[in-house]
Scaffold this active site. Structure first.
Site, PDB file in Angstrom:
ATOM      1  N   THR A 133      56.104   9.008  49.392  1.00  0.00           N
ATOM      2  CA  THR A 133      55.649   7.989  50.333  1.00  0.00           C
ATOM      3  C   THR A 133      55.937   6.596  49.771  1.00  0.00           C
ATOM      4  O   THR A 133      56.461   5.723  50.466  1.00  0.00           O
ATOM      5  CB  THR A 133      54.145   8.143  50.613  1.00  0.00           C
ATOM      6  OG1 THR A 133      53.895   9.456  51.128  1.00  0.00           O
ATOM      7  CG2 THR A 133      53.676   7.117  51.621  1.00  0.00           C
ATOM      8  N   ILE A 171      46.427   8.586  39.362  1.00  0.00           N
ATOM      9  CA  ILE A 171      46.375   9.841  38.604  1.00  0.00           C
ATOM     10  C   ILE A 171      47.710  10.567  38.670  1.00  0.00           C
ATOM     11  O   ILE A 171      48.139  11.191  37.695  1.00  0.00           O
ATOM     12  CB  ILE A 171      45.239  10.741  39.129  1.00  0.00           C
ATOM     13  CG1 ILE A 171      43.875  10.084  38.869  1.00  0.00           C
ATOM     14  CG2 ILE A 171      45.284  12.115  38.469  1.00  0.00           C
ATOM     15  CD1 ILE A 171      43.571   9.832  37.415  1.00  0.00           C
ATOM     16  N   ASP A 172      48.402  10.470  39.799  1.00  0.00           N
ATOM     17  CA  ASP A 172      49.704  11.123  39.905  1.00  0.00           C
ATOM     18  C   ASP A 172      50.689  10.541  38.896  1.00  0.00           C
ATOM     19  O   ASP A 172      51.456  11.275  38.249  1.00  0.00           O
ATOM     20  CB  ASP A 172      50.258  11.001  41.324  1.00  0.00           C
ATOM     21  CG  ASP A 172      50.335   9.563  41.830  1.00  0.00           C
ATOM     22  OD1 ASP A 172      49.639   8.689  41.291  1.00  0.00           O
ATOM     23  OD2 ASP A 172      51.102   9.326  42.792  1.00  0.00           O
ATOM     24  N   LYS A 207      50.667  19.286  47.898  1.00  0.00           N
ATOM     25  CA  LYS A 207      51.580  20.228  47.273  1.00  0.00           C
ATOM     26  C   LYS A 207      50.789  21.120  46.327  1.00  0.00           C
ATOM     27  O   LYS A 207      49.958  20.621  45.557  1.00  0.00           O
ATOM     28  CB  LYS A 207      52.692  19.507  46.502  1.00  0.00           C
ATOM     29  CG  LYS A 207      53.811  18.963  47.366  1.00  0.00           C
ATOM     30  CD  LYS A 207      53.462  17.675  48.075  1.00  0.00           C
ATOM     31  CE  LYS A 207      53.364  16.507  47.140  1.00  0.00           C
ATOM     32  NZ  LYS A 207      53.034  15.230  47.855  1.00  0.00           N
ATOM     33  N   GLY A 228      48.675  14.153  47.668  1.00  0.00           N
ATOM     34  CA  GLY A 228      49.365  12.890  47.799  1.00  0.00           C
ATOM     35  C   GLY A 228      48.850  12.073  48.958  1.00  0.00           C
ATOM     36  O   GLY A 228      47.830  12.402  49.588  1.00  0.00           O
ATOM     37  N   THR A 261      73.050  -0.169  66.029  1.00  0.00           N
ATOM     38  CA  THR A 261      71.715  -0.505  65.521  1.00  0.00           C
ATOM     39  C   THR A 261      71.149   0.645  64.695  1.00  0.00           C
ATOM     40  O   THR A 261      70.589   0.424  63.614  1.00  0.00           O
ATOM     41  CB  THR A 261      70.767  -0.844  66.693  1.00  0.00           C
ATOM     42  OG1 THR A 261      71.271  -2.002  67.366  1.00  0.00           O
ATOM     43  CG2 THR A 261      69.361  -1.126  66.189  1.00  0.00           C
ATOM     44  N   THR A 304      50.286  11.642  51.906  1.00  0.00           N
ATOM     45  CA  THR A 304      50.528  12.241  53.217  1.00  0.00           C
ATOM     46  C   THR A 304      50.568  13.763  53.198  1.00  0.00           C
ATOM     47  O   THR A 304      50.316  14.385  54.216  1.00  0.00           O
ATOM     48  CB  THR A 304      51.863  11.740  53.817  1.00  0.00           C
ATOM     49  OG1 THR A 304      52.927  12.017  52.898  1.00  0.00           O
ATOM     50  CG2 THR A 304      51.802  10.242  54.083  1.00  0.00           C
ATOM     51  N   ARG A 305      50.889  14.371  52.055  1.00  0.00           N
ATOM     52  CA  ARG A 305      51.029  15.820  51.976  1.00  0.00           C
ATOM     53  C   ARG A 305      50.271  16.351  50.765  1.00  0.00           C
ATOM     54  O   ARG A 305      49.970  15.620  49.819  1.00  0.00           O
ATOM     55  CB  ARG A 305      52.506  16.233  51.856  1.00  0.00           C
ATOM     56  CG  ARG A 305      53.394  15.753  52.972  1.00  0.00           C
ATOM     57  CD  ARG A 305      53.113  16.457  54.280  1.00  0.00           C
ATOM     58  NE  ARG A 305      53.504  17.861  54.254  1.00  0.00           N
ATOM     59  CZ  ARG A 305      53.239  18.723  55.253  1.00  0.00           C
ATOM     60  NH1 ARG A 305      52.574  18.305  56.332  1.00  0.00           N
ATOM     61  NH2 ARG A 305      53.624  19.973  55.181  1.00  0.00           N
TER      62      ARG A 305
END
Length: 253
Positions: free
Chosen positions: A120, A95-96, A13, A8, A181, A10-11
């Site tokens: 993400t 592709i994902d 799997k 992916g 905030t 960021t990661r």
């Protein structure tokens, strides 16, 4: 045995499959790829095939070191999928998203399907009952929303989903008015995401009164219990779809 790898943004799997059974799942960063693949292959020495679907920056060459140990398979836009791609720019479709659409067709035949991948980015992919992939939408995921508020303002703090879940007085859909905030940011990011997803589902329902909703991705567990629609939630759906698509390809070769 099959080693399925989903790269992916960021990661990474990874899952080991024996037929249709997921034996073990792994999750790690790009810099840990080689060490983790070696660890997995040493643990599961009967793995014979490695299949990769990537939208990240890791190139095919990173896996060629295993070419003498495993049969390597890479899904790309020339691969055969069990749906008709009606996207106006088919070669730009991730592709994902193609693998997810394939899994939706194979898991839920002869139905309209909406796949929501909350990672993400949040991607929406619609495949009709005739197995036509029609398209969908892409929006920032929860982490990106937190980061954008921090990165593009001068004073807003960087918050995370973990920091929200640690709060005992965090705002929710019933108590959505942030009284600080931090709580205002949590309310905006999380209620905004939930309302977006529910809104998209409502739009699809106006055109397609009956369809199945598949929710997957890293934020599946958080979102599944907060959405008002009945959904099929499975955080491993992409890996399982990758395995299913590979099995179909192997059967037809």
């Amino acid at each position: 045995m099959l080693l399925a790898v989903d790269i992916g943004n960021t990661r990474i799997k990874v899952a080991v499959f024996e037929g249709s059974i997921l034996l073990e799942r792994f999750d790690f960063g790009p810099s840990e790829l080689q060490n983790n693949i070696e660890f997995i292959l040493n643990k599961y020495q009967n793995v014979s095939d490695l299949v990769v679907a990537s939208v990240g920056n890791i190139e095919k060459q990173a896996f060629l070191v295993y070419n003498n140990r495993l049969k390597l398979h890479f899904f790309n836009h020339e691969s055969k999928f069990p749906f008709h791609n009606k996207y106006a720019t088919p070669n730009s479709l991730g592709i994902d998203r193609m693998v997810l659409a394939s899994g939706a067709v194979l898991t839920f035949p002869n139905q309209n399907r909406l796949v929501i991948d909350a990672g993400t980015c949040i991607t929406y992919d619609f495949i009709d009952e005739n197995d036509n992939y029609l398209g969908g939408a892409i929006s920032p995921g929860i982490r990106l929303r937190y980061e954008s508020l921090h990165n593009f303002t001068s004073k807003l703090p960087l918050l995370t989903l973990d920091s929200f879940e640690e709060q005992s007085n965090a705002p929710n859909k019933e108590n959505f008015i942030g009284n600080s905030t931090q709580n205002a940011i949590h309310s905006g990011v999380l209620n905004g995401t939930i309302n977006e997803i529910n809104g998209f589902i409502a739009q699809y329902q106006e055109v397609y009164p009956k369809f199945i909703i598949i929710l997957t991705g890293g934020d599946t567990d958080f979102l599944a219990k907060r959405l008002k629609n009945t959904i099929f939630a499975n955080s491993n759906f992409l890996l399982e779809s990758l395995n299913q698509t590979f099995q179909l390809k192997s059967k037809n070769d």
